[in-house]
Design a protein around this motif. Structure first.
Motif, PDB file in Angstrom:
ATOM      1  N   VAL A 237       1.985  -5.673  12.792  1.00 42.22           N
ATOM      2  CA  VAL A 237       2.601  -6.692  13.509  1.00 42.22           C
ATOM      3  C   VAL A 237       4.101  -6.599  13.186  1.00 42.22           C
ATOM      4  CG1 VAL A 237       2.632  -9.196  13.664  1.00 42.22           C
ATOM      5  CG2 VAL A 237       0.637  -7.982  13.420  1.00 42.22           C
ATOM      6  N   VAL A 238       4.945  -6.730  14.361  1.00 37.27           N
ATOM      7  CA  VAL A 238       6.310  -6.890  14.232  1.00 37.27           C
ATOM      8  C   VAL A 238       6.659  -8.433  13.799  1.00 37.27           C
ATOM      9  CG1 VAL A 238       8.339  -7.105  15.566  1.00 37.27           C
ATOM     10  CG2 VAL A 238       6.735  -5.255  16.012  1.00 37.27           C
ATOM     11  N   ASN A 239       7.552  -8.500  12.534  1.00 37.61           N
ATOM     12  CA  ASN A 239       7.735  -9.686  12.146  1.00 37.61           C
ATOM     13  C   ASN A 239       9.063 -10.328  12.570  1.00 37.61           C
ATOM     14  OD1 ASN A 239       5.824  -8.992  10.185  1.00 37.61           O
ATOM     15  ND2 ASN A 239       7.326  -8.209   8.605  1.00 37.61           N
TER      16      ASN A 239
ATOM     17  N   LEU B 125       1.667   1.304   3.873  1.00 33.28           N
ATOM     18  CA  LEU B 125       2.596   1.282   4.838  1.00 33.28           C
ATOM     19  C   LEU B 125       3.875   1.731   4.626  1.00 33.28           C
ATOM     20  CD1 LEU B 125       3.065   0.825   8.136  1.00 33.28           C
ATOM     21  CD2 LEU B 125       3.472  -1.268   7.308  1.00 33.28           C
TER      22      LEU B 125
ATOM     23  N   HIS C 172      -3.426  -5.211  18.434  1.00 34.92           N
ATOM     24  CA  HIS C 172      -4.363  -4.960  17.394  1.00 34.92           C
ATOM     25  C   HIS C 172      -3.585  -5.536  16.267  1.00 34.92           C
ATOM     26  CE1 HIS C 172      -6.907  -3.101  14.234  1.00 34.92           C
ATOM     27  NE2 HIS C 172      -5.892  -2.244  13.793  1.00 34.92           N
ATOM     28  N   ARG C 173      -4.122  -6.714  15.508  1.00 34.53           N
ATOM     29  CA  ARG C 173      -3.060  -7.260  14.407  1.00 34.53           C
ATOM     30  C   ARG C 173      -3.813  -6.941  13.149  1.00 34.53           C
ATOM     31  NH1 ARG C 173      -2.779 -13.130  17.444  1.00 34.53           N
ATOM     32  NH2 ARG C 173      -4.873 -12.839  17.775  1.00 34.53           N
ATOM     33  N   GLY C 174      -4.983  -6.258  13.147  1.00 31.28           N
ATOM     34  CA  GLY C 174      -5.461  -5.932  11.873  1.00 31.28           C
ATOM     35  C   GLY C 174      -6.140  -6.965  10.883  1.00 31.28           C
TER      36      GLY C 174
ATOM     37  N   MET D 141      -7.694 -17.953   9.732  1.00 29.80           N
ATOM     38  CA  MET D 141      -7.520 -16.487  10.702  1.00 29.80           C
ATOM     39  C   MET D 141      -8.553 -16.377  11.597  1.00 29.80           C
ATOM     40  SD  MET D 141      -4.969 -14.309   8.308  1.00 29.80           S
ATOM     41  CE  MET D 141      -4.381 -13.824   9.634  1.00 29.80           C
TER      42      MET D 141
ATOM     43  N   TRP E 278      13.153  -1.062  10.215  1.00 30.36           N
ATOM     44  CA  TRP E 278      13.859  -2.210  10.758  1.00 30.36           C
ATOM     45  C   TRP E 278      12.907  -3.529  10.505  1.00 30.36           C
ATOM     46  CZ3 TRP E 278      10.860  -3.771  14.858  1.00 30.36           C
ATOM     47  CH2 TRP E 278       9.805  -3.085  15.570  1.00 30.36           C
ATOM     48  N   ASN E 279      11.629  -3.072  10.336  1.00 27.97           N
ATOM     49  CA  ASN E 279      10.772  -4.464  10.580  1.00 27.97           C
ATOM     50  C   ASN E 279      10.239  -4.843   9.051  1.00 27.97           C
ATOM     51  OD1 ASN E 279       8.872  -6.119  11.816  1.00 27.97           O
ATOM     52  ND2 ASN E 279       7.396  -4.808  11.078  1.00 27.97           N
TER      53      ASN E 279
ATOM     54  N   ALA F 245      -0.690  -7.168   6.871  1.00 25.77           N
ATOM     55  CA  ALA F 245      -0.751  -6.886   8.599  1.00 25.77           C
ATOM     56  C   ALA F 245       0.174  -5.751   8.873  1.00 25.77           C
ATOM     57  CB  ALA F 245      -0.684  -8.129   9.263  1.00 25.77           C
TER      58      ALA F 245
ATOM     59  N   LYS G  56      -8.460  -5.554   8.138  1.00 28.27           N
ATOM     60  CA  LYS G  56      -7.401  -5.291   6.894  1.00 28.27           C
ATOM     61  C   LYS G  56      -6.955  -6.456   6.086  1.00 28.27           C
ATOM     62  CE  LYS G  56      -5.235  -2.068   4.152  1.00 28.27           C
ATOM     63  NZ  LYS G  56      -5.975  -1.115   3.734  1.00 28.27           N
ATOM     64  N   ILE G  57      -6.606  -7.342   6.883  1.00 33.96           N
ATOM     65  CA  ILE G  57      -5.954  -8.715   6.192  1.00 33.96           C
ATOM     66  C   ILE G  57      -7.141  -9.257   5.521  1.00 33.96           C
ATOM     67  CG2 ILE G  57      -5.205 -10.938   6.886  1.00 33.96           C
ATOM     68  CD1 ILE G  57      -3.709  -9.981   9.396  1.00 33.96           C
TER      69      ILE G  57
ATOM     70  N   ARG H 111      -7.011 -11.021   1.337  1.00 31.69           N
ATOM     71  CA  ARG H 111      -6.734 -12.527   1.176  1.00 31.69           C
ATOM     72  C   ARG H 111      -7.900 -13.348   0.891  1.00 31.69           C
ATOM     73  NH1 ARG H 111      -2.330 -13.757   5.800  1.00 31.69           N
ATOM     74  NH2 ARG H 111      -1.293 -12.097   5.607  1.00 31.69           N
TER      75      ARG H 111
ATOM     76  N   MET I 155       1.407 -15.964  10.367  1.00 25.44           N
ATOM     77  CA  MET I 155       0.343 -15.670   9.504  1.00 25.44           C
ATOM     78  C   MET I 155       0.057 -14.145   9.416  1.00 25.44           C
ATOM     79  SD  MET I 155      -3.021 -17.394  11.298  1.00 25.44           S
ATOM     80  CE  MET I 155      -3.386 -18.530  10.083  1.00 25.44           C
ATOM     81  N   PHE I 156       0.668 -13.469  10.185  1.00 25.60           N
ATOM     82  CA  PHE I 156       0.538 -11.979  10.028  1.00 25.60           C
ATOM     83  C   PHE I 156       1.996 -11.312   9.377  1.00 25.60           C
ATOM     84  CE2 PHE I 156      -1.695 -13.383  13.678  1.00 25.60           C
ATOM     85  CZ  PHE I 156      -3.062 -13.307  13.479  1.00 25.60           C
ATOM     86  N   SER I 157       2.444 -12.125   8.813  1.00 26.88           N
ATOM     87  CA  SER I 157       3.867 -11.413   8.209  1.00 26.88           C
ATOM     88  C   SER I 157       3.797 -10.905   6.843  1.00 26.88           C
ATOM     89  CB  SER I 157       4.990 -12.549   8.176  1.00 26.88           C
ATOM     90  OG  SER I 157       4.447 -13.446   7.307  1.00 26.88           O
ATOM     91  N   GLY I 158       2.510 -10.859   6.418  1.00 27.97           N
ATOM     92  CA  GLY I 158       2.402 -10.169   5.023  1.00 27.97           C
ATOM     93  C   GLY I 158       2.438  -8.749   5.086  1.00 27.97           C
ATOM     94  N   LYS I 159       2.499  -8.112   4.107  1.00 26.17           N
ATOM     95  CA  LYS I 159       2.543  -6.327   3.965  1.00 26.17           C
ATOM     96  C   LYS I 159       1.147  -6.146   4.333  1.00 26.17           C
ATOM     97  CE  LYS I 159       5.714  -4.020   2.579  1.00 26.17           C
ATOM     98  NZ  LYS I 159       6.401  -2.689   2.029  1.00 26.17           N
TER      99      LYS I 159
END
Lengths: 180, 142, 360
Positions: A110-112, B133, C41-43, C59, B140-141, A107, C46-47, C51, A101-105
């Motif tokens: 977070v590493v995808n 961002l 820190h997952r933000g 979430m 790479w991400n 977030a 900001k998320i 949404r 759920m954190f894969s959006g721009k």
């Protein structure tokens, strides 16, 4: 020759597959399910993986349980490099498989998916997986280990070269200076 | 006499809204008054909330009095610099570091400001409305 | 003086997550401690800005996975206040019941892992057994063990039916808590590890913004449940400690579990006699009111604030979480001075810090 190698393989694989010592690397939600898996109701000891090691130098398996952020990524890479061969990785939870759920721009931190940093053997999605899911992943890993051979292990390792390095607290590509 | 009346009496410049008291540049004095007056004794600073309205940033200080079981919100508008309240409420230290990290506001008087959440070499302040961002180091991400 | 700098974490089994402590040591005594947070820190804030309210609802449970119901409640309550949605009394009682069950589950996990930090392994197996019975019930109702997504705007998702199960679970837990107390409370090793260790005085606790059981263990009466409407008709005691050391934090949490059982029984009595479930009202997602809402809830780890700022769009303009653990981590900068190295984990564990709540 082949007979000897395959016999050694069988013995080695039997030993490796049935006593996988995981590293306690619990970052978030999935870590609690990992703890539940090792507690009384589920009892991970039935699968030979109850010896959770706090030090990467004594561990065979990295269960990456929880979201990896950019600040945490260098730690993950270093822990993986500190583990002795043979080493295996289970990506537990949707965050580690591909961002979840954190894969959006939005977030930003977070590493995808941890497969961008280290090679992953077993993917275990869901948010969070049940302890039974973790057992299934361990059983699948045991099957994979049983197929291994000492002759082909080196080829496998060569095909999984790490491509990132740490710089100023975050991970960058090894060829970053040439690219930009 | 409730606390908002007392603030109004001592600080005539404040603007009173339904759920907050707004001040221009007296934030430290008001918090000091609220904490040290015995009848009020607002002893816990719950948090510091920053809201980015693109041309200015609003800081809201919600206070709680365990003695009176009462709450009050004090707010102020800042652009780049704000006054640190860590000498009054030590708990504000992490809050101020968080706002420095995520909004880029410097707190005058807080000597140990640092990035709290992001790595120290991170570029930009993520919770600003105009943040994007775009860091080539993290290509790479994608 | 021979100073040494010791780095603890972020991958350390006793930090229950990804906290990093940078300690300055003189022999075995800590001179100073600087917590380094942000590894998770997952933000979340900001998320929320990109949404919609419904998309953000699942979430919210992830902000603190050990007490998801409290965070759902804080968020739902904020949205309901913003749009003036009336919540039926029946749904409110269900919410209280689920939240108190969740409080017990959270405290049980704390108890097991805290004693694991102190070197006692067996209590963890006992407390996880009882926690598992609560999680089974949650799974029966909501379909998930940890991330429930059960509270919705205007009520709860569907009715609950298995009241006898809850009664069995809480009666069993009441019995087991006595068992834990026999095992732990008078144990000489436990006493010597926790009595007069990590004492937080009243003024220090207030200065550093502690809330919840940690503040009450220092002897200050502050429980936000007193101000919450949904707890108006329910009788319960607020547990206070008097020493402010690790032992009184343990005692406060043990007795709080008993109080939660008492609250749950009152809820079940009410729910059984007034079985009038109604579906939550459907709200239009495009017509949100403007305004700022401060929504509070007394979570197991302290006072939680959900600040919601809406400008009438389908997404929040700004959302801010105030969590208890953030301040419990910060107090380590002060109270770890002069403490010997083995006590550091005893003090840190007694504060009941959960890292995703700190970093958000």
């Amino acid at each position: 020759m082949n007979i000897i190698v395959s016999t050694i393989d069988t013995v080695l694989n039997w030993g490796r597959a049935n006593s996988i010592w995981p590293l306690t690397f619990a970052t978030s939600c999935c870590g609690i399910e990992m703890m539940c898996a090792s507690a009384s109701n589920f009892d991970i000891a039935r699968f030979g993986s109850e010896v959770f090691r706090p030090s990467p130098r004594q561990a065979d398996l990295l269960i990456c349980a929880g979201t990896i952020t950019h600040k945490m990524a260098p730690v993950l890479l270093r822990l993986y490099e500190q583990m002795p061969e043979p080493k295996y990785v289970i990506a537990m939870g949707a965050c580690t498989c591909g961002g979840g759920m954190f894969s959006g721009k939005d977030a930003y931190s977070v590493v995808n998916g941890i497969d961008k940093i280290i090679p992953v053997d077993i993917y275990l999605p869901m948010c969070p997986p049940r302890p039974e899911g973790l057992f299934d992943a361990i059983l699948k890993l045991q099957k994979e280990i049983n197929k291994e051979s000492i002759l082909t292990r080196k080829e496998f390792l060569d095909s999984h070269k790490l491509s990132l390095k740490e710089e100023n607290g975050i991970l960058v590509r090894k060829d970053y200076d040439e690219l930009y | 006499m409730n606390c908002i009346d007392m603030i109004k009496m001592n600080f005539p410049d404040v603007k009173v809204y339904s759920d907050k008291v707004e001040t221009d540049n007296q934030i430290y004095e008001i918090l000091e008054y609220l904490k040290k007056t015995y009848e009020l004794s607002f002893d816990i600073l719950l948090t510091v909330i920053a809201v980015d309205y693109t041309d200015y940033i609003e800081l809201i200080y919600p206070l709680l009095s365990t003695y009176m079981n009462e709450r009050v919100n004090i707010s102020t508008k800042v652009r780049e610099e704000a006054v640190s309240v860590t000498s009054l409420y030590p708990s504000a230290y992490f809050d101020e570091c968080e706002i420095y990290d995520l909004f880029g506001i410097c707190f005058v008087g807080n000597k140990k400001l640092k990035r709290l959440f992001m790595p120290s070499s991170w570029i930009g302040h993520p919770l600003r409305k105009n943040y994007e961002l775009k860091d080539t180091r993290l290509s790479w991400n994608e | 003086m021979n100073k040494m700098t010791l780095n603890l974490g972020p991958q350390h089994p006793s930090t229950h997550g990804v906290l990093r402590l940078i300690l300055e040591l003189d022999g075995e005594r800590a001179i100073s401690c600087e917590p380094d947070i942000g590894y998770l820190h997952r933000g979340m804030e900001k998320i929320a800005e990109s949404r919609s309210y419904i998309q953000y609802l699942p979430m919210v449970d992830r902000v603190d996975y050990l007490c998801g119901f409290f965070y759902s409640y804080a968020f739902c309550n904020a949205v309901e206040h913003l749009n003036h949605i009336e919540v039926p009394k029946y749904a409110n009682y269900i919410r209280v019941m689920m939240m108190e069950l969740n409080r017990i589950a959270s405290h049980l996990l704390w108890l097991g892992t805290y004693l694991l930090d102190l070197g006692a392994i067996s209590p963890m197996f006992y407390t996880f057994r009882e926690r598992e019975s609560i999680l089974d019930y949650f799974e029966k109702i909501t379909g998930q063990r940890m991330m429930y997504n059960y509270f919705v705007f205007g009520g709860v998702r569907h009715n609950i039916l298995y009241f006898e199960d809850v009664l069995n679970i809480v009666n069993n837990i009441l019995f087991k808590i006595n068992e834990y107390e026999n095992l732990i409370t008078d144990n000489p090793i436990f006493l010597s590890r926790t009595r007069n260790i990590g004492v937080i005085s009243k003024s220090k606790a207030l200065d550093w913004g502690l809330t919840g059981p940690n503040l009450r263990a220092s002897g200050i009466l502050n429980d936000y449940r007193m101000n919450m409407e949904i707890y108006d008709d329910i009788e319960y005691d607020i547990i206070l400690g008097n020493d402010g050391d690790c032992y009184s934090r343990y005692i406060v949490r043990i007795y709080e579990m008993r109080e939660s059982v008492c609250i749950i029984k009152q809820c079940i009595d009410w729910l059984k006699s007034n079985n009038t479930f109604s579906e939550p009202v459907k709200i239009s997602l495009n017509e949100f009111q403007k305004g700022e809402i401060y929504s509070f809830v007394e979570a197991p780890r302290g006072l939680t604030l959900c600040y919601l700022n809406s400008v009438g769009e389908s997404t929040p303009y700004r959302l801010k979480w105030r969590t208890g653990s953030f301040y419990s981590t910060q107090i380590l900068r002060d109270i770890l001075r002069g403490v010997s190295l083995p006590d550091i984990m005893a003090i840190y564990g007694s504060l009941d810090v959960v890292l995703p709540e700190v970093d958000r």
